[in-house]
Design an enzyme around this catalytic site. Structure first.
Site, PDB file in Angstrom:
ATOM      1  N   ARG A 140       6.809  10.804  -0.904  1.00  0.00           N
ATOM      2  CA  ARG A 140       6.532  10.759   0.533  1.00  0.00           C
ATOM      3  C   ARG A 140       7.707  11.358   1.303  1.00  0.00           C
ATOM      4  NH1 ARG A 140       3.673   4.739   1.144  1.00  0.00           N
ATOM      5  NH2 ARG A 140       2.246   5.034  -0.615  1.00  0.00           N
TER       6      ARG A 140
ATOM      7  N   SER B 130      -0.212  -3.580   0.194  1.00  0.00           N
ATOM      8  CA  SER B 130      -1.222  -3.431   1.236  1.00  0.00           C
ATOM      9  C   SER B 130      -2.574  -3.320   0.545  1.00  0.00           C
ATOM     10  CB  SER B 130      -0.927  -2.179   2.070  1.00  0.00           C
ATOM     11  OG  SER B 130      -1.721  -2.147   3.233  1.00  0.00           O
TER      12      SER B 130
END
Length: 433
Positions: free
Chosen positions: A261, A351
Site C-alpha cells: 500500500r 476489519s
C-alpha cells in the site's frame, strides 16, 4: 456497483445513502446522465422503426417496378443518423457506468449514521488491558531493543515505512501465519489459496480498488498490473464471471500474502513502529454467501477473527463503523481493535465486512438457485489477521519490567517451545525460554 434499475426506481434511496456516507457525489448528476442516455435510446429506437418501415416500402415499390430512389435516400440518411446516435448512446452509457463506478455501496439499515470515526458504535469488549508497574514501552522500541526489528537497514534497502525482521521476529511472523492458517483451515471451513501477488486492472476494479483508489496502489510501470493491497482482491475475483451452484454456498477461502500500500494521504500517521507499512503480511478471509444468509455469515466471519485474538490473549473491542467511516465496497463493517498499552488505546487490527452484491456485480459473480434464474451472490471479507499489527500487540501487551516479552501459550508449538523473548545476555546471545 449498484443495481441501475434500483437507482432509477428509487433515486431518493441513493440520495440518502450518498448523504449518509458523505461521498460528495450529487444524485442530480446521475439523473441527468441517465436521462440523456435513455433519451438517446428512445431516439435510436424511433429512427430504427422509421428505417425498417422505409426498407419495407422500398421493397414493395421495387416489386411494383416503381421508383424507390427517394425512399432509398431517406433510408441512407436514417442509417447515417442512427450510426451517429449509436456512438452518442454508447458514450452516454459509458458516462453513466463511470459515474456508478464512483458510487459506494449502500449502507445496511443496521449501520449507524455518522460523519466519521468519532461516531462509530462500540459493540463489545473482551479481555482486560494489562496493568504495569513500569511505563510501558512502544512496540517499535521493544522490537529494536530485542534485536528483532531493524528500521535503519530497511530504510537503506528501500525507504521509510519498511522493516527488516530477523531472529525471533522473523520466526514469530512465520509462526503467526501458520497459526492463523491452521485455525482457518483445520477448525473452520476455509480453503487455503496461494494467489498471485500481482493482478490486472479488471481484478482491481472487481473489488472496488479501481478506479477510486488508484493513488493508494503500487502499479508496475510497463504492465497494467498492480501489487495487491490485500488478498481480498484475488480471492474475491477467483470466481469472476462465473455462476456457482446454490449448493456451493457458503464458500470460504483464506490466503497469507504480502500486502502493498502506498498509504497516499496518510503522511504523518503512525510513522513509528509497524502499524502502517508499505509492505506487510496478512492472512485474509473471504466468504461467498447466499444473499439471504450474508449477514449471518458476517457474524461468523467476525467470530473467526475474534477467536484468534482470544487465543493470543490480546484484549480487544468490536465496533460497528458508521456510514461516514465505512470502506467503499462495504454495506456493513465491524472493526476489531486491539489494546496497545504504550498508546493507551485500542487500534484496528481486523476489519470484517459484508459487501452484499456490490463486488459481485462489478466482477460478474452469480449463483444459480434451484429452479430459478442466476442472481448475484454476496461477498464478505475480513482480516484474520495481519502479522505486523499482531506482533505489535504481542510485544506491548506481553512486555515485562526486565525488558523481556512473554508470548501466549497458543504460539509455543509454532515457536519451537519458546514462550519468552529475552534481551541479549553479556555474551551478545539472545536468551530464550
Amino acid at each position: 456497483m449498484l443495481d441501475l434499475k434500483l437507482l432509477q426506481r428509487q433515486p431518493d434511496l441513493l440520495a440518502k445513502a450518498l448523504a449518509d456516507r458523505h461521498s460528495g457525489l450529487d444524485i442530480q448528476e446521475f439523473l441527468a446522465l441517465d436521462a440523456r442516455r435513455r433519451n438517446l435510446l428512445t431516439q435510436v429506437e424511433g429512427l430504427k422503426q422509421q428505417r425498417n418501415a422505409a426498407s419495407t416500402k422500398v421493397a414493395e415499390l421495387k416489386r411494383k417496378g416503381e421508383d424507390a430512389a427517394a425512399l432509398l435516400a431517406e433510408s441512407t440518411a436514417l442509417a447515417d443518423r442512427i450510426k451517429e446516435l449509436d456512438g452518442e448512446t454508447a458514450q452516454a452509457k459509458a458516462e453513466v457506468e463511470a459515474w456508478l463506478m464512483r458510487v459506494p455501496n449502500l449502507p445496511d439499515t443496521s449501520v449507524p449514521v455518522g460523519k466519521d470515526e468519532t461516531e462509530n458504535v462500540e459493540v463489545s469488549r473482551w479481555g482486560t488491558p494489562p496493568v504495569f508497574d513500569f511505563p510501558p514501552r512502544e512496540h517499535g522500541e521493544l522490537g529494536v531493543a530485542l534485536d528483532g526489528l531493524d528500521f535503519e537497514r530497511a530504510a537503506r534497502l528501500t525507504g521509510s515505512r519498511f522493516v527488516v525482521m530477523r531472529g525471533w521476529a522473523a520466526r514469530l511472523e512465520r509462526a503467526l501465519v501458520n497459526f492463523f492458517l491452521d485455525q482457518h483451515t483445520r477448525h473452520e471451513d476455509y480453503i487455503e489459496v496461494c494467489p498471485p501477488y500481482m493482478v490486472n486492472r479488471a481484478t482491481m476494479t472487481g473489488t472496488g480498488q479501481l478506479p477510486k483508489f488508484e493513488e493508494d496502489l503500487f502499479k508496475l510501470r510497463e504492465n497494467d498490473y498492480y501489487l495487491i493491497p490485500t488478498a481480498e482482491v484475488p480471492l474475491t475475483n477467483l470466481h469472476a464471471g462465473e455462476v456457482l451452484d446454490e449448493t456451493d454456498l457458503p464458500r470460504a477461502y483464506c490466503a497469507a500474502t504480502p500486502c502493498f500500500r502506498s498509504e497516499a494521504g496518510s503522511a504523518g500517521k503512525d510513522t513509528r513502529g509497524i502499524i502502517r507499512m508499505h509492505q506487510f503480511t496478512k492472512v485474509e478471509m473471504v466468504r461467498f454467501s447466499h444473499p439471504e444468509d450474508s449477514f449471518n455469515q458476517l457474524e461468523i466471519l467476525r467470530g473467526h477473527a475474534c477467536r484468534l485474538l482470544e487465543m493470543l490473549e490480546l484484549p480487544y473491542r468490536v465496533i460497528t463503523l458508521c456510514t461516514g467511516d465505512m470502506g467503499f465496497s462495504a454495506a456493513k463493517t465491524y472493526d476489531l481493535e486491539v489494546w496497545l498499552p504504550a498508546q493507551n488505546t485500542y487500534r484496528e487490527i481486523s476489519s470484517c465486512s459484508n459487501c452484499t452484491d456490490f463486488q459481485a456485480r462489478r466482477a460478474g459473480i452469480r449463483f444459480k438457485p434451484k429452479g430459478g434464474k442466476a442472481a448475484y451472490l454476496h461477498t464478505l471479507n475480513g482480516s484474520g489477521l495481519p502479522t505486523g499489527r499482531t506482533i505489535a500487540a504481542l510485544l506491548e501487551n506481553g512486555q515485562q519490567k526486565d525488558g523481556s516479552v512473554r508470548l501466549p501459550k497458543a504460539l509455543a508449538p509454532y515457536m519451537n517451545g519458546v514462550e519468552c523473548i529475552e534481551p541479549r545476555n553479556g555474551n551478545g546471545k539472545q536468551n530464550r525460554t
